[in-house]
Design a protein around this motif. Structure first.
Motif, PDB file in Angstrom:
ATOM      1  N   THR A  15       0.809  -1.224   0.000  1.00  0.00           N
ATOM      2  CA  THR A  15       0.000   0.000   0.000  1.00  0.00           C
ATOM      3  C   THR A  15       0.842   1.273   0.000  1.00  0.00           C
ATOM      4  O   THR A  15       0.347   2.342  -0.364  1.00  0.00           O
ATOM      5  N   GLY A  16       2.092   1.170   0.438  1.00  0.00           N
ATOM      6  CA  GLY A  16       2.945   2.352   0.502  1.00  0.00           C
ATOM      7  C   GLY A  16       2.665   3.251   1.687  1.00  0.00           C
ATOM      8  O   GLY A  16       3.213   4.360   1.777  1.00  0.00           O
ATOM      9  N   ILE A  17       1.823   2.812   2.623  1.00  0.00           N
ATOM     10  CA  ILE A  17       1.575   3.635   3.804  1.00  0.00           C
ATOM     11  C   ILE A  17       2.633   3.320   4.867  1.00  0.00           C
ATOM     12  O   ILE A  17       3.323   2.305   4.793  1.00  0.00           O
ATOM     13  N   SER A  18       2.738   4.195   5.835  1.00  0.00           N
ATOM     14  CA  SER A  18       3.748   4.001   6.883  1.00  0.00           C
ATOM     15  C   SER A  18       3.142   3.299   8.096  1.00  0.00           C
ATOM     16  O   SER A  18       1.918   3.242   8.260  1.00  0.00           O
ATOM     17  N   TYR A  19       4.021   2.808   8.942  1.00  0.00           N
ATOM     18  CA  TYR A  19       3.621   2.196  10.211  1.00  0.00           C
ATOM     19  C   TYR A  19       2.810   3.206  11.031  1.00  0.00           C
ATOM     20  O   TYR A  19       1.782   2.877  11.611  1.00  0.00           O
ATOM     21  N   GLY A  20       3.295   4.459  11.045  1.00  0.00           N
ATOM     22  CA  GLY A  20       2.616   5.501  11.810  1.00  0.00           C
ATOM     23  C   GLY A  20       1.206   5.770  11.310  1.00  0.00           C
ATOM     24  O   GLY A  20       0.284   5.957  12.107  1.00  0.00           O
ATOM     25  N   GLN A  21       1.037   5.815   9.969  1.00  0.00           N
ATOM     26  CA  GLN A  21      -0.299   6.036   9.403  1.00  0.00           C
ATOM     27  C   GLN A  21      -1.244   4.910   9.793  1.00  0.00           C
ATOM     28  O   GLN A  21      -2.387   5.153  10.177  1.00  0.00           O
ATOM     29  N   ARG A  51      -7.069 -10.042   4.523  1.00  0.00           N
ATOM     30  CA  ARG A  51      -6.480  -9.441   3.315  1.00  0.00           C
ATOM     31  C   ARG A  51      -7.456  -8.563   2.532  1.00  0.00           C
ATOM     32  O   ARG A  51      -7.192  -7.386   2.258  1.00  0.00           O
ATOM     33  N   GLU A  52      -8.570  -9.133   2.138  1.00  0.00           N
ATOM     34  CA  GLU A  52      -9.502  -8.405   1.271  1.00  0.00           C
ATOM     35  C   GLU A  52     -10.058  -7.164   1.961  1.00  0.00           C
ATOM     36  O   GLU A  52     -10.139  -6.086   1.372  1.00  0.00           O
ATOM     37  N   GLN A  53     -10.411  -7.306   3.230  1.00  0.00           N
ATOM     38  CA  GLN A  53     -11.027  -6.190   3.947  1.00  0.00           C
ATOM     39  C   GLN A  53     -10.046  -5.041   4.178  1.00  0.00           C
ATOM     40  O   GLN A  53     -10.383  -3.872   3.966  1.00  0.00           O
ATOM     41  N   ILE A  54      -8.830  -5.355   4.610  1.00  0.00           N
ATOM     42  CA  ILE A  54      -7.875  -4.287   4.914  1.00  0.00           C
ATOM     43  C   ILE A  54      -7.404  -3.586   3.646  1.00  0.00           C
ATOM     44  O   ILE A  54      -7.256  -2.365   3.624  1.00  0.00           O
ATOM     45  N   MET A  55      -7.210  -4.332   2.563  1.00  0.00           N
ATOM     46  CA  MET A  55      -6.774  -3.703   1.310  1.00  0.00           C
ATOM     47  C   MET A  55      -7.859  -2.764   0.777  1.00  0.00           C
ATOM     48  O   MET A  55      -7.572  -1.658   0.315  1.00  0.00           O
ATOM     49  N   SER A  56      -9.102  -3.218   0.856  1.00  0.00           N
ATOM     50  CA  SER A  56     -10.217  -2.385   0.404  1.00  0.00           C
ATOM     51  C   SER A  56     -10.354  -1.139   1.271  1.00  0.00           C
ATOM     52  O   SER A  56     -10.544  -0.026   0.762  1.00  0.00           O
ATOM     53  N   ARG A  57     -10.234  -1.301   2.599  1.00  0.00           N
ATOM     54  CA  ARG A  57     -10.386  -0.172   3.516  1.00  0.00           C
ATOM     55  C   ARG A  57      -9.291   0.870   3.294  1.00  0.00           C
ATOM     56  O   ARG A  57      -9.572   2.081   3.245  1.00  0.00           O
ATOM     57  N   ILE A  58      -8.047   0.426   3.150  1.00  0.00           N
ATOM     58  CA  ILE A  58      -6.944   1.374   2.964  1.00  0.00           C
ATOM     59  C   ILE A  58      -7.085   2.109   1.630  1.00  0.00           C
ATOM     60  O   ILE A  58      -6.840   3.319   1.549  1.00  0.00           O
ATOM     61  N   ALA A  59      -7.523   1.402   0.597  1.00  0.00           N
ATOM     62  CA  ALA A  59      -7.740   2.057  -0.700  1.00  0.00           C
ATOM     63  C   ALA A  59      -8.784   3.166  -0.564  1.00  0.00           C
ATOM     64  O   ALA A  59      -8.629   4.257  -1.134  1.00  0.00           O
ATOM     65  N   LYS A  60      -9.852   2.907   0.190  1.00  0.00           N
ATOM     66  CA  LYS A  60     -10.898   3.921   0.384  1.00  0.00           C
ATOM     67  C   LYS A  60     -10.368   5.107   1.183  1.00  0.00           C
ATOM     68  O   LYS A  60     -10.665   6.261   0.863  1.00  0.00           O
ATOM     69  N   ILE A  61      -9.604   4.820   2.238  1.00  0.00           N
ATOM     70  CA  ILE A  61      -9.068   5.908   3.070  1.00  0.00           C
ATOM     71  C   ILE A  61      -8.154   6.808   2.242  1.00  0.00           C
ATOM     72  O   ILE A  61      -8.271   8.042   2.280  1.00  0.00           O
ATOM     73  N   VAL A  62      -7.251   6.199   1.491  1.00  0.00           N
ATOM     74  CA  VAL A  62      -6.302   6.956   0.676  1.00  0.00           C
ATOM     75  C   VAL A  62      -7.041   7.791  -0.364  1.00  0.00           C
ATOM     76  O   VAL A  62      -6.708   8.958  -0.613  1.00  0.00           O
TER      77      VAL A  62
END
Length: 206
Positions: A15-21, A51-62
């Motif tokens: 996802t390219g997000i950081s640990y802090g994010q 996997r599916e839920q977290i990837m979808s959630r992070i895509a929406k947040i970004v």
């Protein structure tokens, strides 16, 4: 390792997000606590996610974080039911569900003066499974009975609806979110719906 899970390290890399994010979003309730799954590995304890839920959630947040505050996003993602109430006609006019689905709902549950958000969720799930062709009209009563009888006991906590068939007999099961469920080989999982995701979709429509 379960293919339905993704490690924290892989998640951050993909996802390219950081640990802090990641942990800031957790503190702001954008990512549910129960998605952080601790598992023993050969290197010690590691954190995994569905996997599916977290990837979808992070895509929406970004995608949405530039337009909405984190508090607004947290409200949208919250599995707690909103206080919104809609009439029969409003549900059809806002294209939330079809008139045919509402007629089927009222056949089993009666016609309320106004639909609570909880009832809107039930009829939305009913509409979704009927439109996809995964569920027959005759199976609708079983779905509504399980939702009406048991969804309130989750008190807004994330859960999933699992729809299975065995030898032509259908069964609906509600389980806590991100729970592993195993059936015998004769059972076919027809559909598995994350109800928190359905609530997100509903809030966007309303």
């Amino acid at each position: 390792m379960d293919p339905n899970l993704i490690s924290k390290k892989e998640l951050l890399e993909l996802t390219g997000i950081s640990y802090g994010q990641l942990y800031r979003w957790k503190r702001k309730n954008l990512i549910p606590e129960d998605w952080f799954i601790r598992r023993a590995t050969f290197t010690g304890q590691e954190t995994f996610f569905p996997r599916e839920q977290i990837m979808s959630r992070i895509a929406k947040i970004v995608h949405m974080k530039d337009d909405l505050s984190l508090d607004e996003l947290a409200d949208m993602f919250s599995p707690h039911l909103a206080g919104t109430k809609l009439t029969y006609d409003e549900l059809v006019e806002q294209n939330i569900v079809s008139a045919n689905t509402l007629e089927l709902y009222t056949k089993y549950q009666g016609k309320p003066e106004v639909f609570s958000f909880e009832q809107v969720l039930y009829v939305y799930v009913l509409n979704r499974l009927l439109i996809t062709g995964e569920m027959s009209l005759d199976e609708s009563g079983g779905l509504l009975q399980v939702l009406c009888d048991h969804y309130p006991s989750f008190e807004g906590k994330p859960c999933e609806l699992i729809f299975v068939r065995k030898m032509g007999i259908s069964t609906f099961v509600l389980v806590p979110g991100a729970t592993e469920v195993h059936f015998d080989s004769g059972v076919k999982i027809v559909s598995r719906l994350n109800l928190a995701a359905c609530i997100e979709e509903l809030k966007a429509k309303m």
